[in-house]
Design an enzyme around this catalytic site. Structure first.
Site, short mmCIF file in Angstrom:
data_model
loop_
_atom_site.label_atom_id
_atom_site.label_comp_id
_atom_site.label_asym_id
_atom_site.label_seq_id
_atom_site.Cartn_x
_atom_site.Cartn_y
_atom_site.Cartn_z
N ARG A 122 0.85 -1.18 0.00
CA ARG A 122 0.00 0.00 0.00
C ARG A 122 0.89 1.24 0.00
NH1 ARG A 122 -3.50 -2.66 -1.76
NH2 ARG A 122 -5.56 -3.10 -0.89
N GLU B 284 -4.76 7.27 -4.93
CA GLU B 284 -4.90 6.66 -6.26
C GLU B 284 -6.20 7.15 -6.88
OE1 GLU B 284 -4.57 2.40 -5.96
OE2 GLU B 284 -2.60 2.49 -5.04
N HIS C 218 -1.36 0.04 -9.87
CA HIS C 218 -2.00 -0.95 -9.00
C HIS C 218 -2.44 -2.18 -9.82
CE1 HIS C 218 -3.95 -1.09 -4.79
NE2 HIS C 218 -3.77 -2.32 -5.23
N1 LIG Z 1 -0.71 -4.24 -5.48
C1 LIG Z 1 -1.69 -5.11 -5.46
O1 LIG Z 1 -2.42 -5.30 -6.41
C2 LIG Z 1 -1.91 -5.91 -4.22
C3 LIG Z 1 -2.41 -7.21 -4.33
C4 LIG Z 1 -2.56 -7.96 -3.16
C5 LIG Z 1 -2.27 -7.40 -1.94
N2 LIG Z 1 -1.83 -6.11 -1.89
C6 LIG Z 1 -1.50 -5.49 -0.60
O2 LIG Z 1 -0.41 -6.22 -0.04
C7 LIG Z 1 -0.69 -6.53 1.31
C8 LIG Z 1 -0.03 -7.83 1.64
O3 LIG Z 1 -0.66 -8.87 0.94
P1 LIG Z 1 -0.54 -10.36 1.45
O4 LIG Z 1 -1.42 -11.19 0.62
O5 LIG Z 1 0.88 -10.72 1.56
O6 LIG Z 1 -1.17 -10.20 2.89
P2 LIG Z 1 -0.83 -11.02 4.21
O7 LIG Z 1 -1.86 -10.61 5.20
O8 LIG Z 1 -0.68 -12.46 3.89
O9 LIG Z 1 0.60 -10.48 4.67
C9 LIG Z 1 0.82 -9.26 5.26
C10 LIG Z 1 1.90 -9.46 6.31
O10 LIG Z 1 2.27 -8.18 6.84
C11 LIG Z 1 2.52 -8.36 8.23
N3 LIG Z 1 2.50 -7.09 8.95
C12 LIG Z 1 1.44 -6.44 9.49
N4 LIG Z 1 1.84 -5.30 10.07
C13 LIG Z 1 3.18 -5.23 9.90
C14 LIG Z 1 4.17 -4.29 10.27
N5 LIG Z 1 3.87 -3.19 10.97
N6 LIG Z 1 5.44 -4.53 9.92
C15 LIG Z 1 5.78 -5.64 9.23
N7 LIG Z 1 4.89 -6.57 8.85
C16 LIG Z 1 3.61 -6.37 9.17
C17 LIG Z 1 1.46 -9.35 8.69
O11 LIG Z 1 1.80 -9.98 9.88
C18 LIG Z 1 1.43 -10.31 7.50
O12 LIG Z 1 2.29 -11.40 7.69
C19 LIG Z 1 -2.23 -6.55 1.39
O13 LIG Z 1 -2.69 -6.23 2.69
C20 LIG Z 1 -2.64 -5.52 0.40
O14 LIG Z 1 -2.77 -4.28 1.03
C21 LIG Z 1 -1.64 -5.37 -2.99
O1 LIG Z 2 -5.54 -5.73 -1.94
C1 LIG Z 2 -5.48 -6.26 -3.05
O2 LIG Z 2 -5.62 -7.47 -3.19
C2 LIG Z 2 -5.24 -5.41 -4.26
O3 LIG Z 2 -4.57 -4.27 -3.85
C3 LIG Z 2 -6.44 -4.90 -4.92
O4 LIG Z 2 -7.56 -5.45 -4.44
C4 LIG Z 2 -6.34 -4.90 -6.42
O5 LIG Z 2 -7.50 -5.21 -7.08
P1 LIG Z 2 -8.79 -4.26 -7.32
O6 LIG Z 2 -9.39 -4.00 -6.00
O7 LIG Z 2 -8.32 -3.03 -8.03
O8 LIG Z 2 -9.65 -5.09 -8.17
#
Ligand SMILES: NC(=O)c1ccc[n+]([C@@H]2O[C@H](COP(=O)([O-])OP(=O)(O)OC[C@H]3O[C@@H](n4cnc5c(N)ncnc54)[C@H](O)[C@@H]3O)[C@@H](O)[C@H]2O)c1
Ligand SMILES: O=C(O)[C@H](O)[C@H](O)COP(=O)(O)O
Length: 329
Positions: free
Chosen positions: A240, A269, A288
């Site tokens: 994020r 965004e 994104h």
């Molecule tokens: N760019 C995209 O399209 C996209 C897609 C999927 C997820 N994401 C983002 O990426 C994040 C991570 O995805 P994920 O599937 O790995 O989630 P996840 O929940 O499996 O992993 C997140 C990890 O971050 C850790 N965490 C929480 N607070 C923390 C801190 N202060 N310092 C260090 N670590 C910390 C948690 O313990 C967890 O292990 C999601 O929450 C989402 O916001 C973005």
């Molecule tokens: O948190 C996620 O999984 C992604 O950041 C996000 O959801 C991307 O997909 P969208 O919401 O734009 O479909």
């Protein structure tokens, strides 16, 4: 029954067969709203809908929940749920769901590494030179290799653990992980050495941001934490945008403390063409799109449809945030 698909209808993100399945339950309407829409207007717009399939924007805040009536489910088309006020959702009896871990893991970790490699090898700028008929400038594009680097992964969840595994097995990197919610043994199974935040900042050549956004880690990459990093560190963020204080990052790019930044996510965004990051050649911004492979998007859509069906049939969705998250108050 009424189902609203909010900010996810354009560009084929939700596939036609998923829409058809939803139409078997009820009326399906699509809404494209500005990310800054106020909660009251959003609530009034979505009053009367039982199910919402929601993108990463807009924000479903207190005012939103005060203005809806028989809403049952917000199914996040994604994993990050920082745009939903979970406490208010709980008070109002609204279930919040996200997609199962493995659905996005590969596409998102792949994009974190893709962007990182593009930064380190200056792929975008060097390719642009060929388009500009400047092949002779190739000596300007001497990058750094990712092999054998020390990589710091912040947030060793789905994305972080897969980034770690790929970089360790594929690129023989040493991977340090900072994740206060994971123990040493959990990290070791991905070949990650558990370290504290300071150690990660101090020792990493490359930092991959993969943590979910919370109140606690908002702007965790800031002037103070950047000052502890190695000179010339590379950073790739697919989590994020608000994990980084943009104004401090701009300063660090100016004084070359940070060698290059790749980010798929921004605090606000969509980011526009005149965003200050774009003055730097050594910044890559993708809109994104880490989850945007056909494979991943299809599975995400499928998961949202299943969530709606489950709640419609009085069952819990596969991943109910209020049940599993340590961040729900
Ligand atoms: N760019 C995209 O399209 C996209 C897609 C999927 C997820 N994401 C983002 O990426 C994040 C991570 O995805 P994920 O599937 O790995 O989630 P996840 O929940 O499996 O992993 C997140 C990890 O971050 C850790 N965490 C929480 N607070 C923390 C801190 N202060 N310092 C260090 N670590 C910390 C948690 O313990 C967890 O292990 C999601 O929450 C989402 O916001 C973005
Ligand atoms: O948190 C996620 O999984 C992604 O950041 C996000 O959801 C991307 O997909 P969208 O919401 O734009 O479909």
């Amino acid at each position: 029954m009424k189902i609203a698909i909010v900010n996810s209808s354009s560009f084929g993100k939700i596939f036609p067969d998923h829409i058809k399945k939803l139409e078997k339950i009820g009326q399906v309407d699509r809404f494209e709203v500005d990310q800054n829409i106020d909660g009251k207007s959003l609530g009034q717009m979505l009053k009367g809908y039982q199910y919402i399939i929601a993108s990463v924007t807009p924000f479903f805040d207190k005012e939103f929940f005060e203005n809806v009536d028989d809403l049952r489910l917000i199914s996040r088309h994604g994993i990050g749920y920082n745009n939903v006020d979970l406490t208010c959702a709980k008070e109002k009896g609204v279930i919040v769901s996200i997609v199962p871990s493995l659905v996005e893991r590969d596409s998102v970790s792949e994009n974190n590494i893709t962007n990182l490699l593009a930064l380190m090898r200056m792929t975008i700028n060097s390719s642009k030179k060929v388009r500009d008929d400047k092949w002779e400038m190739r000596a300007n594009f001497v990058g750094n290799s990712l092999y054998h680097k020390i990589v710091g992964v912040i947030g060793v969840g789905n994305t972080g653990s897969q980034v770690a595994r790929t970089l360790r097995e594929g690129f023989q990197c040493r991977v340090l992980g900072y994740d206060p919610y994971k123990d040493k043994l959990e990290l070791e199974q991905f070949g990650v050495e558990k370290v504290d935040f300071e150690t990660l900042l101090k020792k990493s050549d490359v930092i991959c941001l993969c943590a979910n956004l919370t109140k606690e880690n908002y702007h965790m990459i800031n002037k103070n934490t950047i000052s502890k990093m190695k000179n010339g560190v590379y950073i790739s963020n697919t989590a994020r945008g608000a994990l980084i204080d943009e104004k401090d990052m701009i300063e660090a790019l100016k004084n070359k403390k940070v060698k290059a930044l790749a980010t798929d996510v921004m605090e606000v965004e969509p980011a526009r063409y005149n965003h200050p990051y774009l003055q730097f050649d050594n910044v890559i911004i993708t809109p994104h799109t880490s989850a945007y492979t056909k494979e991943c998007l299809y599975a995400m859509g499928e998961s949202c449809v299943n969530d709606v069906y489950n709640v419609h049939n009085k069952k819990l969705p596969k991943r109910c945030v209020q049940k599993e998250s340590p961040f729900v108050e």
